[in-house]
Design an enzyme around this catalytic site. Structure first.
Site, short mmCIF file in Angstrom:
data_model
loop_
_atom_site.label_atom_id
_atom_site.label_comp_id
_atom_site.label_asym_id
_atom_site.label_seq_id
_atom_site.Cartn_x
_atom_site.Cartn_y
_atom_site.Cartn_z
N PHE A 16 0.84 -1.21 0.00
CA PHE A 16 0.00 0.00 0.00
C PHE A 16 0.88 1.26 0.00
O PHE A 16 0.89 2.03 -0.98
CB PHE A 16 -0.94 -0.09 1.22
CG PHE A 16 -1.55 1.21 1.65
CD1 PHE A 16 -2.16 2.05 0.73
CD2 PHE A 16 -1.56 1.57 3.00
CE1 PHE A 16 -2.74 3.25 1.14
CE2 PHE A 16 -2.14 2.75 3.42
CZ PHE A 16 -2.72 3.60 2.49
N ASN A 102 19.75 -6.65 7.29
CA ASN A 102 20.18 -6.74 5.89
C ASN A 102 20.20 -5.37 5.21
O ASN A 102 21.13 -5.06 4.45
CB ASN A 102 19.29 -7.71 5.12
CG ASN A 102 19.61 -9.16 5.48
OD1 ASN A 102 20.75 -9.48 5.84
ND2 ASN A 102 18.62 -10.04 5.41
N ARG A 109 27.56 -0.95 3.39
CA ARG A 109 28.47 -1.34 2.30
C ARG A 109 28.54 -0.29 1.22
O ARG A 109 29.60 0.03 0.71
CB ARG A 109 28.01 -2.67 1.67
CG ARG A 109 28.59 -3.90 2.28
CD ARG A 109 28.38 -5.13 1.40
NE ARG A 109 27.01 -5.34 1.00
CZ ARG A 109 26.06 -5.92 1.74
NH1 ARG A 109 26.35 -6.33 2.95
NH2 ARG A 109 24.85 -6.10 1.28
N TYR A 148 4.93 -7.98 15.88
CA TYR A 148 5.03 -6.75 15.09
C TYR A 148 5.64 -5.63 15.93
O TYR A 148 6.64 -5.03 15.54
CB TYR A 148 3.63 -6.36 14.62
CG TYR A 148 3.56 -5.14 13.74
CD1 TYR A 148 4.01 -5.18 12.43
CD2 TYR A 148 3.04 -3.94 14.23
CE1 TYR A 148 3.94 -4.04 11.61
CE2 TYR A 148 2.96 -2.81 13.43
CZ TYR A 148 3.41 -2.87 12.12
OH TYR A 148 3.33 -1.75 11.31
N1 LIG Z 1 -0.27 1.71 6.73
C1 LIG Z 1 -0.11 2.11 7.97
O1 LIG Z 1 -1.02 2.69 8.56
C2 LIG Z 1 1.21 1.91 8.68
C3 LIG Z 1 1.31 2.36 10.00
C4 LIG Z 1 2.52 2.18 10.66
C5 LIG Z 1 3.59 1.60 10.02
N2 LIG Z 1 3.47 1.18 8.76
C6 LIG Z 1 4.63 0.52 8.15
O2 LIG Z 1 4.80 0.91 6.81
C7 LIG Z 1 5.25 -0.20 6.03
C8 LIG Z 1 4.32 -0.42 4.85
O3 LIG Z 1 3.00 -0.68 5.34
P1 LIG Z 1 1.76 -0.91 4.37
O4 LIG Z 1 0.57 -0.36 5.05
O5 LIG Z 1 2.10 -0.44 3.00
O6 LIG Z 1 1.63 -2.48 4.41
P2 LIG Z 1 1.58 -3.56 3.22
O7 LIG Z 1 1.34 -4.86 3.86
O8 LIG Z 1 0.64 -3.09 2.16
O9 LIG Z 1 3.05 -3.47 2.64
C9 LIG Z 1 4.12 -4.23 3.12
C10 LIG Z 1 4.87 -4.76 1.93
O10 LIG Z 1 6.01 -5.51 2.40
C11 LIG Z 1 6.09 -6.72 1.67
N3 LIG Z 1 6.80 -7.70 2.49
C12 LIG Z 1 6.40 -8.27 3.64
N4 LIG Z 1 7.35 -9.09 4.12
C13 LIG Z 1 8.39 -9.03 3.24
C14 LIG Z 1 9.67 -9.65 3.18
N5 LIG Z 1 10.07 -10.51 4.12
N6 LIG Z 1 10.47 -9.36 2.12
C15 LIG Z 1 10.08 -8.50 1.15
N7 LIG Z 1 8.88 -7.88 1.17
C16 LIG Z 1 8.05 -8.14 2.20
C17 LIG Z 1 4.65 -7.10 1.41
O11 LIG Z 1 4.48 -8.04 0.38
C18 LIG Z 1 4.04 -5.75 1.09
O12 LIG Z 1 4.17 -5.40 -0.26
C19 LIG Z 1 5.33 -1.39 6.97
O13 LIG Z 1 6.66 -1.56 7.38
C20 LIG Z 1 4.45 -1.00 8.12
O14 LIG Z 1 4.87 -1.59 9.33
C21 LIG Z 1 2.29 1.30 8.07
#
Ligand SMILES: NC(=O)c1ccc[n+]([C@@H]2O[C@H](COP(=O)([O-])OP(=O)(O)OC[C@H]3O[C@@H](n4cnc5c(N)ncnc54)[C@H](O)[C@@H]3O)[C@@H](O)[C@H]2O)c1
Length: 314
Positions: A16, A102, A109, A148
């Site tokens: 997203f 990572n 690097r 989480y």
């Molecule tokens: N949307 C929110 O309100 C919100 C709030 C706080 C924090 N965040 C943080 O922002 C980031 C994005 O959130 P989002 O809402 O877009 O969620 P999302 O689930 O839509 O996006 C997360 C993306 O990470 C990918 N992913 C998950 N595990 C992975 C891995 N091991 N290797 C590679 N890709 C991986 C998923 O396929 C997905 O495309 C996240 O880190 C989330 O914790 C979002």
């Protein structure tokens, strides 16, 4: 002013927030490498970018090392909604912790700057309100959300240790509830839940009495804050809260969605899930002063755009 095209890595770029970030970076004239394992991300989210010669996609899991040459890294990879991150909690912790190691190793690097998408969940079920960055949080280490919350807390620790120990350029952003087009329709988050239920004419499920409050930030505002934080000078590391401080009871959100969708749905009540915070609202004083950032899109405007998106999908 001279412009330098940067090579930017976005992990979780098919998700997203990640897909909106990729779009914005391309619009700003950069080369974007989107890395995703498609756990919650979708190709549809980035389909409109695939023809752009400055956009590249790589299927990769961030729990494995990555060797690429980039100038900046936005580390967003991690499932963000409770249904998704609790599906495989061990993998969730691995993604946050090993993923951070990572990406920090890569940044070290190649000398890249790296921004961590942290979360308001590091504050847990807060005892102070609104939450400013110096509040240390109230988080269960053993609850269902810990994979989480604690994973993200440990990732922040790693960012600051790489900064102190290895002089890696870091930026830590604590993201509060964000909504908008391309949210996953089945992610169980309150905005997408209510809109999907309203559009289907189903009952709208309200957990608890609905008096618990949330503050919702529209995705374009959030991405703007992210870009601004990355552009700050090296001594600015964060953490910086980014979110919309306009707080409303969840019940009011349900009523607004019903009104906007002109739905005949009724509101029904269900028990509150474990460790669900009663209040969540950012103190954005720091974002205002450091980034000159302020949310601009009001809730009705943002909800209308999100409803249009879901109407198109369903
Ligand atoms: N949307 C929110 O309100 C919100 C709030 C706080 C924090 N965040 C943080 O922002 C980031 C994005 O959130 P989002 O809402 O877009 O969620 P999302 O689930 O839509 O996006 C997360 C993306 O990470 C990918 N992913 C998950 N595990 C992975 C891995 N091991 N290797 C590679 N890709 C991986 C998923 O396929 C997905 O495309 C996240 O880190 C989330 O914790 C979002």
């Amino acid at each position: 002013m001279s412009f330098t095209r940067k090579r930017v890595l976005v992990t979780g770029g098919a998700g997203f927030l990640g897909s909106h970030l990729c779009e914005r970076l391309l619009r700003d004239g950069h080369d974007v490498l989107c890395v995703d394992n498609y756990f919650t991300g979708r190709r549809d989210n980035i389909a409109q970018l695939l023809q752009n010669p400055h956009f590249e996609v790589m299927r990769h899991d961030v729990t494995f090392p990555l060797y690429v040459e980039v100038d900046e890294i936005y580390n967003l990879a991690c499932p963000a909604s409770p249904v998704h991150y609790q599906f495989d909690p061990v993998q969730t912790t691995k993604t946050s912790v090993i993923g951070a190691i990572n990406m920090l190793g890569l940044a070290k690097r190649v000398g890249a700057k790296v921004l961590q998408a942290s979360t308001s969940e590091v504050y847990g079920d807060p005892t102070v309100h609104p939450q400013s960055e110096d509040y240390r949080g109230s988080v269960s280490t053993i609850g269902l959300r810990a994979c989480y919350d604690e994973g993200k807390r440990c990732a922040e620790t790693l960012f600051f240790d790489y900064f102190r120990q290895n002089k890696v350029g870091i930026k830590v952003m604590r993201i509060f509830n964000t909504y908008g087009p391309r949210m996953h329709p089945n992610d169980g988050r309150v905005v997408s839940n209510f809109i999907v239920q309203a559009l289907h004419g189903e009952d709208i499920t309200l957990y608890g009495t609905g008096s618990q409050t949330r503050a919702f930030c529209f995705v374009d505002d959030l991405i703007d804050g992210m870009i601004r934080l990355m552009a700050t000078s090296p001594e600015i590391t964060g953490p910086v809260n980014v979110g919309n401080p306009h707080e409303i009871p969840v019940r009011e959100l349900a009523e607004r969605v019903i009104r906007l969708t002109r739905s005949a749905s009724r509101i029904v009540h269900r028990p509150l899930p474990q460790d669900d915070p009663m209040q969540r609202c950012p103190d954005i004083t720091l974002a205002r002063s450091l980034l000159g950032w302020e949310p601009r899109v009001n809730l009705d405007e943002g909800l209308a755009l999100t409803v249009d998106y879901f109407r198109g999908c369903l």
